[in-house]
Design an enzyme around this catalytic site. Structure first.
Site, PDB file in Angstrom:
ATOM      1  N   ARG A  17       4.286  -0.930  16.385  1.00  0.00           N
ATOM      2  CA  ARG A  17       3.545  -1.650  15.364  1.00  0.00           C
ATOM      3  C   ARG A  17       4.453  -2.608  14.571  1.00  0.00           C
ATOM      4  O   ARG A  17       5.282  -3.294  15.166  1.00  0.00           O
ATOM      5  CB  ARG A  17       2.787  -0.642  14.478  1.00  0.00           C
ATOM      6  CG  ARG A  17       1.666   0.082  15.257  1.00  0.00           C
ATOM      7  CD  ARG A  17       1.068   1.244  14.497  1.00  0.00           C
ATOM      8  NE  ARG A  17       0.418   0.862  13.256  1.00  0.00           N
ATOM      9  CZ  ARG A  17      -0.842   0.427  13.156  1.00  0.00           C
ATOM     10  NH1 ARG A  17      -1.606   0.286  14.236  1.00  0.00           N
ATOM     11  NH2 ARG A  17      -1.349   0.137  11.974  1.00  0.00           N
ATOM     12  N   ASP A 143       2.908  -0.708  -1.133  1.00  0.00           N
ATOM     13  CA  ASP A 143       1.477  -0.927  -0.916  1.00  0.00           C
ATOM     14  C   ASP A 143       0.845  -1.306  -2.244  1.00  0.00           C
ATOM     15  O   ASP A 143       1.238  -0.784  -3.298  1.00  0.00           O
ATOM     16  CB  ASP A 143       0.829   0.366  -0.387  1.00  0.00           C
ATOM     17  CG  ASP A 143      -0.501   0.112   0.304  1.00  0.00           C
ATOM     18  OD1 ASP A 143      -1.389  -0.524  -0.322  1.00  0.00           O
ATOM     19  OD2 ASP A 143      -0.677   0.555   1.451  1.00  0.00           O
ATOM     20  N   TYR A 156      -1.160   9.558  -1.355  1.00  0.00           N
ATOM     21  CA  TYR A 156      -0.532   8.369  -0.759  1.00  0.00           C
ATOM     22  C   TYR A 156      -0.195   7.355  -1.845  1.00  0.00           C
ATOM     23  O   TYR A 156       0.925   6.813  -1.879  1.00  0.00           O
ATOM     24  CB  TYR A 156      -1.468   7.757   0.275  1.00  0.00           C
ATOM     25  CG  TYR A 156      -0.981   6.435   0.827  1.00  0.00           C
ATOM     26  CD1 TYR A 156       0.008   6.391   1.811  1.00  0.00           C
ATOM     27  CD2 TYR A 156      -1.511   5.234   0.367  1.00  0.00           C
ATOM     28  CE1 TYR A 156       0.462   5.173   2.303  1.00  0.00           C
ATOM     29  CE2 TYR A 156      -1.065   4.013   0.864  1.00  0.00           C
ATOM     30  CZ  TYR A 156      -0.079   3.991   1.827  1.00  0.00           C
ATOM     31  OH  TYR A 156       0.369   2.785   2.321  1.00  0.00           O
TER      32      TYR A 156
END
Length: 247
Positions: A17, A143, A156
């Site tokens: 990825r 993120d 998360y």
């Protein structure tokens, strides 16, 4: 070029990825790669064989469980010993899964924090003396959900928030010899467990640039932060097509 002319970078979660795209881009720009993997042995060896065919002994694979703190220190030592230097660290490996409140347990906490927060800390700590010798750099993958929570992903989000805090703290602690920055990708590759087409369409529609990004967008940003952004540290670079502006 003499072997030591090539800077060495350790990239975690680099067999597949986005990690594999980052590895190929850095290799094309003259980096030698210490390529970490855990379970993706076949993919890691395939990437290494491909790139070693281009430049001999330019990629070395390293297997480690990011939940094993002692193994992290060993891996950094192996990466630094390989060509006698370590110039950069890319904490790319990440675990992502839902943890709806009411079902959260210690195993989920440990699993998500291991790759997203704890391993980057101990890898950075072990790498710091080597990086300082070459005015090196660290790039962490964070993120937007560290700032703006995603429903059912509390743990998360907490782990990525810790990684943002680590990025900023290390930028102070390791200055002036090591720069530390982070990248917050937007919609680049969908999670392997997938989203429904309607969810994907909604994400794209809500993104100002009205499209998904490409893994090369992340790889280019990693390269810039490692090689060119010599007066940038402690920053989170959003590579998200403007999505963070409308969340």
């Amino acid at each position: 070029m003499p072997k030591l002319a090539h800077p060495v970078v350790l990239v975690t979660g680099a067999a597949r990825r986005i990690g594999a795209v980052v590895v190929r881009r850095l290799h094309a720009e003259g980096f030698d790669i210490a390529l970490h993997y855990h379970r993706s042995k076949a993919e890691a060896e395939a990437v290494a064989a491909e790139l070693n065919a281009i430049r001999a002994d330019s990629v070395r694979t390293l297997c480690a469980d990011l939940a094993d703190d002692a193994g992290l220190t060993t891996m950094v030592g192996e990466a630094a010993h390989w060509h006698g230097r370590l110039d950069a660290l890319v904490n790319n490996a990440s675990t992502f899964h839902a943890t709806p409140v009411g079902s959260i347990d210690r195993a989920a906490w440990d699993n998500l924090f291991a790759s997203n927060a704890r391993a980057p800390l101990f890898l950075s700590q072990a790498a710091a003396p080597h990086l300082a010798e070459h005015q090196g750099a660290i790039v962490n993958m964070v993120d937007i959900y560290a700032e703006r929570p995603l429903r059912d992903h509390t743990v998360y989000g907490m782990a990525k928030a810790a990684l943002v805090a680590l990025t900023q703290s290390l930028a102070i602690e390791l200055a002036p010899h090591v720069r530390v920055n982070a990248i917050a990708p937007g919609a680049i590759l969908w999670p392997e467990h997938g989203k429904a087409d309607t969810e994907r369409d909604a994400v794209i529609a809500a993104t100002p640039l009205k499209r998904c990004g490409d893994p090369e967008d992340i790889a280019s940003t990693v390269l810039w932060l490692l090689r060119d952004a010599t007066f940038v540290t402690g920053q989170v670079i959003r590579v998200d097509g403007g999505r963070s502006l409308v969340l």
